[in-house]
Design a protein around this motif. Structure first.
Motif, PDB file in Angstrom:
ATOM      1  N   PRO A  30       0.832  -1.209   0.000  1.00  0.00           N
ATOM      2  CA  PRO A  30       0.000   0.000   0.000  1.00  0.00           C
ATOM      3  C   PRO A  30       0.865   1.258   0.000  1.00  0.00           C
ATOM      4  N   ILE A  31       0.447   2.212  -0.789  1.00  0.00           N
ATOM      5  CA  ILE A  31       1.089   3.530  -0.777  1.00  0.00           C
ATOM      6  C   ILE A  31       0.038   4.494  -0.265  1.00  0.00           C
ATOM      7  N   SER A  32       0.266   5.025   0.930  1.00  0.00           N
ATOM      8  CA  SER A  32      -0.701   5.914   1.550  1.00  0.00           C
ATOM      9  C   SER A  32      -0.547   7.315   0.966  1.00  0.00           C
ATOM     10  N   LEU A  33      -1.657   7.892   0.549  1.00  0.00           N
ATOM     11  CA  LEU A  33      -1.662   9.229  -0.017  1.00  0.00           C
ATOM     12  C   LEU A  33      -2.061  10.283   1.015  1.00  0.00           C
ATOM     13  N   ASP A  34      -2.294   9.835   2.249  1.00  0.00           N
ATOM     14  CA  ASP A  34      -2.634  10.746   3.346  1.00  0.00           C
ATOM     15  C   ASP A  34      -1.388  10.953   4.192  1.00  0.00           C
ATOM     16  N   ALA A  35      -0.739  12.086   4.028  1.00  0.00           N
ATOM     17  CA  ALA A  35       0.527  12.344   4.718  1.00  0.00           C
ATOM     18  C   ALA A  35       0.332  12.569   6.221  1.00  0.00           C
ATOM     19  N   PHE A  36      -0.863  12.988   6.646  1.00  0.00           N
ATOM     20  CA  PHE A  36      -1.085  13.300   8.053  1.00  0.00           C
ATOM     21  C   PHE A  36      -1.517  12.078   8.858  1.00  0.00           C
ATOM     22  N   LEU A  41      -5.694   3.528   5.642  1.00  0.00           N
ATOM     23  CA  LEU A  41      -5.536   3.042   4.271  1.00  0.00           C
ATOM     24  C   LEU A  41      -6.729   3.407   3.392  1.00  0.00           C
ATOM     25  N   LYS A  42      -7.531   4.360   3.876  1.00  0.00           N
ATOM     26  CA  LYS A  42      -8.679   4.801   3.097  1.00  0.00           C
ATOM     27  C   LYS A  42      -8.228   5.494   1.804  1.00  0.00           C
ATOM     28  N   TYR A  43      -7.150   6.252   1.906  1.00  0.00           N
ATOM     29  CA  TYR A  43      -6.592   6.949   0.746  1.00  0.00           C
ATOM     30  C   TYR A  43      -5.258   6.301   0.355  1.00  0.00           C
ATOM     31  N   ALA A  44      -5.288   5.024   0.113  1.00  0.00           N
ATOM     32  CA  ALA A  44      -4.079   4.276  -0.233  1.00  0.00           C
ATOM     33  C   ALA A  44      -4.264   3.609  -1.592  1.00  0.00           C
ATOM     34  N   VAL A  45      -3.147   3.383  -2.235  1.00  0.00           N
ATOM     35  CA  VAL A  45      -3.138   2.712  -3.533  1.00  0.00           C
ATOM     36  C   VAL A  45      -2.290   1.453  -3.388  1.00  0.00           C
ATOM     37  N   GLN A  46      -2.775   0.353  -3.917  1.00  0.00           N
ATOM     38  CA  GLN A  46      -2.027  -0.906  -3.869  1.00  0.00           C
ATOM     39  C   GLN A  46      -1.276  -1.070  -5.201  1.00  0.00           C
ATOM     40  N   VAL A  47       0.048  -1.154  -5.130  1.00  0.00           N
ATOM     41  CA  VAL A  47       0.857  -1.377  -6.340  1.00  0.00           C
ATOM     42  C   VAL A  47       1.878  -2.467  -6.049  1.00  0.00           C
ATOM     43  N   PRO A  48       2.287  -3.201  -7.075  1.00  0.00           N
ATOM     44  CA  PRO A  48       3.360  -4.177  -6.866  1.00  0.00           C
ATOM     45  C   PRO A  48       4.658  -3.463  -6.458  1.00  0.00           C
ATOM     46  N   LEU A  49       5.421  -4.128  -5.620  1.00  0.00           N
ATOM     47  CA  LEU A  49       6.634  -3.524  -5.089  1.00  0.00           C
ATOM     48  C   LEU A  49       7.623  -3.166  -6.203  1.00  0.00           C
ATOM     49  N   PHE A  50       7.753  -4.030  -7.224  1.00  0.00           N
ATOM     50  CA  PHE A  50       8.724  -3.728  -8.275  1.00  0.00           C
ATOM     51  C   PHE A  50       8.310  -2.491  -9.070  1.00  0.00           C
ATOM     52  N   VAL A  51       6.995  -2.237  -9.197  1.00  0.00           N
ATOM     53  CA  VAL A  51       6.536  -1.023  -9.879  1.00  0.00           C
ATOM     54  C   VAL A  51       6.934   0.204  -9.071  1.00  0.00           C
ATOM     55  N   LEU A  52       6.778   0.110  -7.767  1.00  0.00           N
ATOM     56  CA  LEU A  52       7.164   1.208  -6.888  1.00  0.00           C
ATOM     57  C   LEU A  52       8.658   1.488  -6.985  1.00  0.00           C
ATOM     58  N   VAL A  53       9.470   0.431  -6.899  1.00  0.00           N
ATOM     59  CA  VAL A  53      10.928   0.603  -6.940  1.00  0.00           C
ATOM     60  C   VAL A  53      11.377   1.157  -8.299  1.00  0.00           C
TER      61      VAL A  53
END
Length: 120
Positions: A30-36, A41-53
């Protein structure tokens, strides 16, 4: 030719490593888009780890390239100025060569036009 061989020697293992990274790290993170509140995880995006890296590596290359391009602006400006000065100097040289050639042609004539007197 040698550059191509060196590129293959370097890029082939790098490509194999990237493919291995992608195959091993396929699970979603999960990549959380809520910095505060990163735990929400309501504002989170699920991406594969290799895509993130790979995405972060690509972003780093892009930011580094832009920073380098901006930093080298003074050198590009100096090169443009030098090219303009070179063109100006070449034009002046061509003009001076033409004047020398004209002066040599005048020197072969007798009497020179500038020194000839009109008939009285």
């Amino acid at each position: 030719m040698i550059r191509k061989i060196i590129a293959v020697i370097v890029l082939l293992p790098l490509a194999i490593a990237l493919v291995a990274l992608a195959l091993v790290n396929r699970h979603a993170v999960p990549i959380s888009l809520d910095a505060f509140n990163p735990g929400d995880l309501k504002y989170a995006v699920q991406v594969p780890l290799f895509v993130l890296v790979l995405g972060l590596v690509a972003l780093g290359v892009l930011v580094g390239g832009v920073a380098t391009w901006l930093n080298q602006g003074k050198w590009r400006r100096a090169a443009r100025r030098a090219e303009w000065e070179l063109g100006s100097a070449r034009a002046e040289i061509a003009e001076l060569k033409q004047r020398v050639a004209d002066a040599e042609d005048e020197g072969r004539r007798w009497p020179p036009r500038a020194l000839s007197r009109p008939a009285a």
